[in-house]
Design a protein around this motif. Structure first.
Motif, PDB file in Angstrom:
ATOM      1  N   LEU A 653      10.607   5.286  -1.851  1.00  0.00           N
ATOM      2  CA  LEU A 653       9.494   4.848  -2.502  1.00  0.00           C
ATOM      3  C   LEU A 653       8.464   4.333  -1.421  1.00  0.00           C
ATOM      4  O   LEU A 653       8.659   3.256  -1.070  1.00  0.00           O
ATOM      5  CB  LEU A 653       9.533   4.007  -3.709  1.00  0.00           C
ATOM      6  CG  LEU A 653      10.633   4.336  -4.794  1.00  0.00           C
ATOM      7  CD1 LEU A 653      10.958   3.207  -5.634  1.00  0.00           C
ATOM      8  CD2 LEU A 653      10.117   5.547  -5.718  1.00  0.00           C
ATOM      9  N   THR A 654       7.203   4.861  -1.102  1.00  0.00           N
ATOM     10  CA  THR A 654       6.254   4.247  -0.349  1.00  0.00           C
ATOM     11  C   THR A 654       5.216   3.735  -1.049  1.00  0.00           C
ATOM     12  O   THR A 654       4.444   4.327  -2.008  1.00  0.00           O
ATOM     13  CB  THR A 654       5.864   5.496   0.464  1.00  0.00           C
ATOM     14  OG1 THR A 654       6.908   6.236   1.055  1.00  0.00           O
ATOM     15  CG2 THR A 654       4.777   5.222   1.340  1.00  0.00           C
ATOM     16  N   LYS A 655       5.070   2.426  -0.874  1.00  0.00           N
ATOM     17  CA  LYS A 655       3.916   1.711  -1.726  1.00  0.00           C
ATOM     18  C   LYS A 655       2.746   1.635  -0.829  1.00  0.00           C
ATOM     19  O   LYS A 655       2.524   1.293   0.528  1.00  0.00           O
ATOM     20  CB  LYS A 655       4.515  -0.016  -1.897  1.00  0.00           C
ATOM     21  CG  LYS A 655       5.777   0.145  -2.673  1.00  0.00           C
ATOM     22  CD  LYS A 655       6.130  -1.281  -2.775  1.00  0.00           C
ATOM     23  CE  LYS A 655       7.295  -1.464  -3.476  1.00  0.00           C
ATOM     24  NZ  LYS A 655       7.890  -2.791  -3.795  1.00  0.00           N
ATOM     25  N   THR A 656       1.483   2.219  -1.471  1.00  0.00           N
ATOM     26  CA  THR A 656       0.221   2.440  -0.640  1.00  0.00           C
ATOM     27  C   THR A 656      -0.591   1.444  -1.310  1.00  0.00           C
ATOM     28  O   THR A 656      -0.654   1.042  -2.458  1.00  0.00           O
ATOM     29  CB  THR A 656      -0.382   3.781  -1.014  1.00  0.00           C
ATOM     30  OG1 THR A 656      -0.250   4.042  -2.361  1.00  0.00           O
ATOM     31  CG2 THR A 656       0.790   4.930  -0.361  1.00  0.00           C
ATOM     32  N   LYS A 657      -1.585   0.855  -0.129  1.00  0.00           N
ATOM     33  CA  LYS A 657      -2.288  -0.084  -0.660  1.00  0.00           C
ATOM     34  C   LYS A 657      -3.760   0.487  -0.362  1.00  0.00           C
ATOM     35  O   LYS A 657      -4.238   0.357   0.780  1.00  0.00           O
ATOM     36  CB  LYS A 657      -2.036  -1.746  -0.091  1.00  0.00           C
ATOM     37  CG  LYS A 657      -0.533  -1.947  -0.331  1.00  0.00           C
ATOM     38  CD  LYS A 657      -0.234  -3.083   0.734  1.00  0.00           C
ATOM     39  CE  LYS A 657       1.355  -3.287   0.780  1.00  0.00           C
ATOM     40  NZ  LYS A 657       1.638  -4.266   1.731  1.00  0.00           N
ATOM     41  N   THR A 658      -4.554   0.598  -1.523  1.00  0.00           N
ATOM     42  CA  THR A 658      -5.958   1.462  -0.978  1.00  0.00           C
ATOM     43  C   THR A 658      -6.891   0.194  -1.597  1.00  0.00           C
ATOM     44  O   THR A 658      -6.744  -0.500  -2.503  1.00  0.00           O
ATOM     45  CB  THR A 658      -6.040   2.418  -1.657  1.00  0.00           C
ATOM     46  OG1 THR A 658      -4.854   3.379  -1.513  1.00  0.00           O
ATOM     47  CG2 THR A 658      -7.472   3.328  -1.392  1.00  0.00           C
ATOM     48  N   PRO A 659      -8.024   0.015  -0.656  1.00  0.00           N
ATOM     49  CA  PRO A 659      -8.946  -1.031  -1.265  1.00  0.00           C
ATOM     50  C   PRO A 659      -9.721  -0.617  -2.347  1.00  0.00           C
ATOM     51  O   PRO A 659      -9.800   0.689  -2.656  1.00  0.00           O
ATOM     52  CB  PRO A 659      -9.859  -1.054   0.266  1.00  0.00           C
ATOM     53  CG  PRO A 659      -8.916  -0.296   1.230  1.00  0.00           C
ATOM     54  CD  PRO A 659      -8.184   0.595   0.477  1.00  0.00           C
TER      55      PRO A 659
END
Length: 715
Positions: A653-659
């Motif tokens: 599971l890759t957690k992405t953080k997009t502004p």
């Protein structure tokens, strides 16, 4: 000598005649004056008159879905009035003090009209001292009515304040326009049924009026019940709300895609004949699709190639051919009694030599018409009798108003032994679905009989009538024909129809999950005297079949009318059939994870991108190992969004953080997660298709502009 003096008597008669004539004219003028200038006054007088006995309307019964959900129900609605003569001078003083507050309150409740307009309207009624002045021109619901009653003066009793009302039973459909033409509607002002089940079962739903006696006691009227109203009973339909919604969405989506004019879907339960969904969409002037006519039961048309199954079923059942019978179709063009019969691929060289089974798989016009013309040309009565025997021409005698039975003409000989309503080409073109008039409901009933091993069921729309929890009447499944053809003939046709989907022109209607059987149809629509090719050619595209083919549970027909090419029954109607079949079967899948798991291997499910916290929770409950990674440099709040990848024995599971001001990559997500992510950044989102996001029109990584549109294509 006569005593009659003509000179004296005649003037008297003339004077009397003139007086009577003038009196009559005066009476007529007075009547006209009363009917016009004094109409409002006498109407109010009539409204004040109370008869000794009044009828009381019952509550109309509900229309329920197969699982008991409300599809149509009666709720109270009100028309509100003001009696300016009630209450005398005391009320008038209160009215003058409260008029501004009342009008402000009415404006708050009815924003479309200003307080100033309300004041002008009410003061006009007050000046006339009207006893029945309408406060609002339309009916209002109960919640609005209670709000109005809270206003000053209106909260006083009827005789002190003058506020009074008329109550009506209004019909409401909690699911909106879902199955509107089948469920039906009411004439609101008359409280009478217009069409659909509302009209067909009106006597059951309506109930019986009650009676009350009105007696004046101490200057007040008292209502004394004589006979209470008998409320209407409820009817339980066969419609499944979920299936109906699925069918409507699938059909409208395809109609929009191909710019279709008309769309029809009927979904039928094989064993019982229950109609689980029935959709009738017509393109309106504004470009939207709505149910305006129940074409599923009323639109008799030339069905096209779906009719070929009936032709070959007759031939197979009569034993004139079998599946191995070879037909020479040549290069796709064959002369038929002075006219050319063509296959759809005649420009590409035709199908050459094919057997009966392959003829239906590729929907060869030449193959079908050649067989029927060869074996029934000298005895067309036998062919038409066969059509009636297999049930395609059956009058279903449906309870819905507007149903039209099929028209399949019989050959008729005159006194000289010559056919007077029959041409040499009649059989050839009738066998492929022209020169006949059949509604979609008859076609799907015929295919349902094939799926039901030859037993033809009458389409059922209502299962039972209930009242106060008790069943008053049941409508059990009804068999029209025990056997439309020999059992072996039915089995053969079932196999052929399965091959039409698996290896013929109906592939787009199929599913990798289960077997589907059916037949495509593409017919040109006749424009009456103008013929088939006047201006833009209209096409009637259809796909009729059943699923799962090895153990049929549902039969279905999808019909679409569109103008111009491209036009394909398999490629357009078949796509709608595919979506409906997969949606219906998915609804009935009830599998335990433990039962589905192979103990000798590791089950790694396919995880959509999206809410990673939810995915992590589910995977944890399934005892599947997860490896969590972070990507990006901006973190903010929950939930956490990202993507998943399957590996041997675990899910990463890759957690992405997009502004917040950057458009995220939503490919691979489900519709809910993708729409949430994009709309949270101010974008307007449109979704096309079903499944996971395949592409997004607003590229990820760009700066999000509030109000910009992003189209998501799902697959």
């Amino acid at each position: 000598m006569s005593k009659f003096d003509n000179k004296k008597i005649m003037p008297r008669y003339f004077a009397i005649a003139v007086v009577l004539t003038l009196t009559g004219i005066a009476i007529l003028c007075k009547a006209a004056y009363i009917m016009s200038a004094k109409k409002e006054y006498w109407t109010e007088v009539a409204a004040r008159l109370k008869s000794d006995s009044l009828s009381v309307k019952p509550t109309r019964g509900n229309i329920l879905s197969c699982d008991g959900r409300l599809m149509a129900s009666s709720i109270p609605e009100y028309r509100i009035f003001m009696d300016f003569k009630a209450g005398g001078e005391k009320k008038d003083s209160v009215w003058r003090d409260s008029i501004d507050v009342i009008c402000e309150g009415l404006h708050r409740i009815f924003p479309s009209k200003t307080a100033k307009e309300f004041k002008q309207h009410l003061e006009k009624g007050h000046a006339k001292m009207s006893r029945n002045w309408p406060i609002w021109k339309k009916r209002i619901d109960y919640n609005t009515f209670t709000e109005v009653k809270k206003l000053p003066v209106f909260n006083m009793s009827k005789y002190k304040g003058g506020f009074h009302w008329e109550e009506f039973n209004s019909r409401r459909r909690p699911f909106g326009s879902l199955a509107q033409r089948t469920v039906g509607d009411m004439f609101g002002a008359k409280d009478t049924a217009r069409f659909g089940l509302e009209l067909s079962y009106d006597s059951i739903l309506r109930g019986k009026n009650g009676l009350i006696h009105r007696r004046k006691i101490l200057n007040k009227f008292m209502s004394i019940p004589i006979m209470p109203p008998d409320d209407g009973a409820d009817i339980v339909t066969t419609i499944d709300v979920g299936m109906q919604d699925l069918a409507e969405r699938a059909l409208v989506e395809e109609l929009k895609e191909i710019n279709g004019n008309v769309g029809v879907v009927i979904l039928m339960e094989v064993e019982t004949g229950d109609i689980k969904a029935i959709v009738n969409m017509v393109k309106c002037a504004d470009g939207g699709y709505r149910e305006t006519v129940n074409k599923a039961i009323s639109h008799r048309c030339e069905p096209g190639s779906v009719f070929k199954v009936a032709s070959f079923l007759v031939a197979l059942d009569d034993g004139v051919v079998d599946t191995s019978f070879v037909i020479h179709t040549g290069s796709g063009v064959m002369p038929m009694h002075g006219r050319d019969m063509k296959d759809h691929n005649w420009r590409r060289g035709g199908y050459q030599d094919i057997n009966v089974a392959r003829t239906l798989e590729v929907s060869s016009n030449i193959g079908v018409s050649h067989v029927i013309d060869k074996f029934y040309f000298n005895n067309p009565e036998k062919y038409v009798d066969g059509l009636h025997r297999v049930g395609i021409a059956e009058d279903l005698q449906l309870p819905l108003v507007g149903y039209t039975p099929p028209i399949i003409r019989r050959p008729h000989k005159n006194s000289r032994g010559q056919y007077d309503n029959w041409s040499k080409t009649a059989l050839a073109w009738m066998s492929i679905g022209y020169e006949t008039q059949v509604a979609p409901i008859n076609t799907v009933t015929f295919y349902n009989a094939i799926a039901n091993n030859g037993r033809m069921m009458r389409p059922r729309f209502v299962k039972k009538v209930i009242k106060n929890g008790e069943t008053l009447k049941e409508y059990p499944p009804e068999v029209i024909k025990e056997q439309i053809a020999k059992p072996q003939t039915i089995k053969t046709m079932q196999t052929i129809l399965e091959h039409v989907v698996s290896q013929g022109l109906g592939k787009k209607a199929g599913s990798p999950m289960f077997k589907v059987a059916g037949k495509t149809g593409t017919a040109q629509v006749s424009k009456g005297k103008a013929g088939y090719k006047s201006g833009t050619v209209d096409y009637w595209l259809s796909f009729a079949g059943f699923f799962p083919a090895d153990k049929p549970r549902y039969s279905c027909i999808v019909c679409i009318e569109k103008s111009g090419l491209p036009a394909s029954g398999g490629g357009m109607s078949g796509v709608v059939f595919h979506h409906i079949a997969e949606g219906v079967m998915a609804k009935h899948l009830k599998m335990s994870v433990d039962d589905a798991r192979d103990t000798s291997s590791v089950m790694i499910p396919d995880v959509k991108n999206g809410n990673i916290m939810a995915a992590d929770y589910v995977l944890g409950r399934l005892d599947i190992k997860t490896d969590t990674q972070w990507e990006g440099s901006y973190a903010y709040g929950n939930p956490i969004w990202g993507k998943a990848a399957r590996h041997a024995g675990e899910v990463t599971l890759t957690k992405t953080k997009t502004p917040r001001n950057i458009v995220p990559d939503v490919k691979g997500m489900g519709a809910r997660d993708a729409v949430y992510m994009l709309e949270s950044r101010g974008l307007t989102v449109k979704v096309q298709g079903r499944g996971k996001v395949k592409s997004q029109s607003y590229a990820p990584g760009r700066t999000a502009i509030s109000g910009a549109e992003c189209v998501l294509v799902m697959e």
